[in-house]
Design an enzyme around this catalytic site. Sequence first.
Site, PDB file in Angstrom:
ATOM      1  N   PRO A  52       0.405  -1.048  -0.024  1.00  0.00           N
ATOM      2  CA  PRO A  52       0.316  -0.133  -0.394  1.00  0.00           C
ATOM      3  C   PRO A  52       0.495   1.060   0.428  1.00  0.00           C
ATOM      4  CG  PRO A  52       0.250  -1.064   2.252  1.00  0.00           C
ATOM      5  CD  PRO A  52       0.507  -2.109   1.746  1.00  0.00           C
ATOM      6  N   VAL A  53       0.341   2.408  -0.518  1.00  0.00           N
ATOM      7  CA  VAL A  53       1.068   3.455  -0.948  1.00  0.00           C
ATOM      8  C   VAL A  53       1.241   4.502   0.139  1.00  0.00           C
ATOM      9  CG1 VAL A  53       1.925   5.073  -2.236  1.00  0.00           C
ATOM     10  CG2 VAL A  53       1.697   2.821  -3.489  1.00  0.00           C
ATOM     11  N   GLY A  54       2.436   5.027   0.987  1.00  0.00           N
ATOM     12  CA  GLY A  54       2.229   6.098   1.681  1.00  0.00           C
ATOM     13  C   GLY A  54       1.675   5.566   3.133  1.00  0.00           C
TER      14      GLY A  54
ATOM     15  N   GLY B  40       6.550   1.236   3.871  1.00  0.00           N
ATOM     16  CA  GLY B  40       7.958   1.610   3.097  1.00  0.00           C
ATOM     17  C   GLY B  40       8.008   1.620   1.768  1.00  0.00           C
TER      18      GLY B  40
ATOM     19  N   SER C  61       8.415   4.169  -1.078  1.00  0.00           N
ATOM     20  CA  SER C  61       9.253   5.190  -1.302  1.00  0.00           C
ATOM     21  C   SER C  61      10.188   3.802  -1.206  1.00  0.00           C
ATOM     22  CB  SER C  61       8.670   6.665  -0.859  1.00  0.00           C
ATOM     23  OG  SER C  61       9.618   6.135   0.560  1.00  0.00           O
ATOM     24  N   ALA C  62      10.517   3.463   0.035  1.00  0.00           N
ATOM     25  CA  ALA C  62      12.361   2.893   0.214  1.00  0.00           C
ATOM     26  C   ALA C  62      12.124   1.738  -0.982  1.00  0.00           C
ATOM     27  CB  ALA C  62      12.117   2.990   2.023  1.00  0.00           C
ATOM     28  N   ALA C  63      11.388   0.993  -0.535  1.00  0.00           N
ATOM     29  CA  ALA C  63      11.310   0.101  -1.555  1.00  0.00           C
ATOM     30  C   ALA C  63      11.430  -0.017  -2.779  1.00  0.00           C
ATOM     31  CB  ALA C  63      10.266  -1.364  -1.750  1.00  0.00           C
TER      32      ALA C  63
ATOM     33  N   ASP D  61      13.847   3.002   7.199  1.00  0.00           N
ATOM     34  CA  ASP D  61      13.077   2.812   5.780  1.00  0.00           C
ATOM     35  C   ASP D  61      14.021   2.161   4.297  1.00  0.00           C
ATOM     36  OD1 ASP D  61      11.071   3.415   6.916  1.00  0.00           O
ATOM     37  OD2 ASP D  61       9.533   4.346   5.683  1.00  0.00           O
TER      38      ASP D  61
HETATM   39  O1  PMV Z   1       5.671   6.068   7.387  1.00  0.00           O
HETATM   40  P1  PMV Z   1       6.691   5.662   7.676  1.00  0.00           P
HETATM   41  O2  PMV Z   1       7.093   4.455   6.436  1.00  0.00           O
HETATM   42  O3  PMV Z   1       7.151   6.846   6.201  1.00  0.00           O
HETATM   43  O4  PMV Z   1       7.745   6.166   8.733  1.00  0.00           O
HETATM   44  C1  PMV Z   1       8.371   7.008   9.363  1.00  0.00           C
HETATM   45  C2  PMV Z   1       8.814   6.476  10.570  1.00  0.00           C
HETATM   46  C3  PMV Z   1       9.752   8.021  10.529  1.00  0.00           C
HETATM   47  O5  PMV Z   1      10.237   7.749  12.025  1.00  0.00           O
HETATM   48  C4  PMV Z   1       8.483   8.582  11.494  1.00  0.00           C
HETATM   49  C5  PMV Z   1      10.441   8.876  10.177  1.00  0.00           C
HETATM   50  C6  PMV Z   1      11.390   8.601  10.259  1.00  0.00           C
HETATM   51  O6  PMV Z   1      12.201   9.432   9.057  1.00  0.00           O
HETATM   52  O7  PMV Z   1      11.823   7.719  10.695  1.00  0.00           O
END
Ligand code: PMV
Length: 287
Positions: free
Chosen positions: A80-82, A86, A88-90, A131
């Site tokens: 699921p996006v956003g 993770g 965007s990291a993947a 991430d």
């Molecule tokens: O929601 P995500 O998967 O982008 O995770 C963010 C994690 C935080 O600790 C809130 C931010 C970060 O950069 O680590």
Amino acid sequence: MREVHAFAPGKLILAGEHAVVYGYRAVALAVSLGTTVRLCERPGPSAVDASEIKDSRLWPALSTVVPKEGVGVHIASTLPVGCGMGSSAALAVATVRAVARWEGREASFEECFEKAFVIERVFHGTPSGIDHTVSALGGVVVYRRGAGGPELEQLTLSRPLFLVVVDTGPPEKSTAEMVAGVRERAPTEELSAIGALVEQVVVVLKAGGEVGPLLDQNHRLLQKIGVSTPVLDDAVAQLWQAGASGAKLAGAGGGGVVFGLLTEVQQQPVVEGLLRDGFRAWAVQAG
Ligand code: PMV
């Protein structure tokens, strides 16, 4: 026609989100859902040719690593996006790996870390880096950001964890906005309590003990720093009712996913029940 592809997994933060931004450690695990990036020959300037991601930052982010000419990027994801898993990291790690293959080599962890961080910064401003580190390394990782580079510990679990992840839908605010909100409220005591809790989680994970109650405490601290919502709290309560020994939101909060810790026997029936109730839910195993 020339074509290469590469995959990278998404992640779940088991404990320590938000506090990780301030130099405390956090624990995250790679999940089997993830993103595949395919690169194909195309005439003229490179571009994204296929993607379900409608985000104006997509090409500015990917063009930091994709060659300027002759490459069409095709993105397919089961994440699921956003939503805190993770995505965007993947996407970033899969793209770095695919580009290396396009150049006839395999990307090292160091290359994935450096280049995916550049992509992640286009999407998220100043992310901690947890991430894409977990996406690039896989497994279960304890992460601390640092000025001179990250401090990493790869954990071997003495017994596997069986999780159920529920998607409550995309958050109204971006990760960058959620992080900025916490910075404004400056809940230093709670952030330091989350940092201390993570250290307990690491000890218990190594010993094969019961981390559920620690995850519950982590969720309560995330409520206190103002990143949970009634919808997330309801989803957590639903996982408790289904028998979870611990449950919490995962990621930046404001929406997105929650997860619960279950037993192997409970895992599939709980996922099926949630799917019947109209939720998007997944079984995730770690270790
Ligand atoms: O929601 P995500 O998967 O982008 O995770 C963010 C994690 C935080 O600790 C809130 C931010 C970060 O950069 O680590």
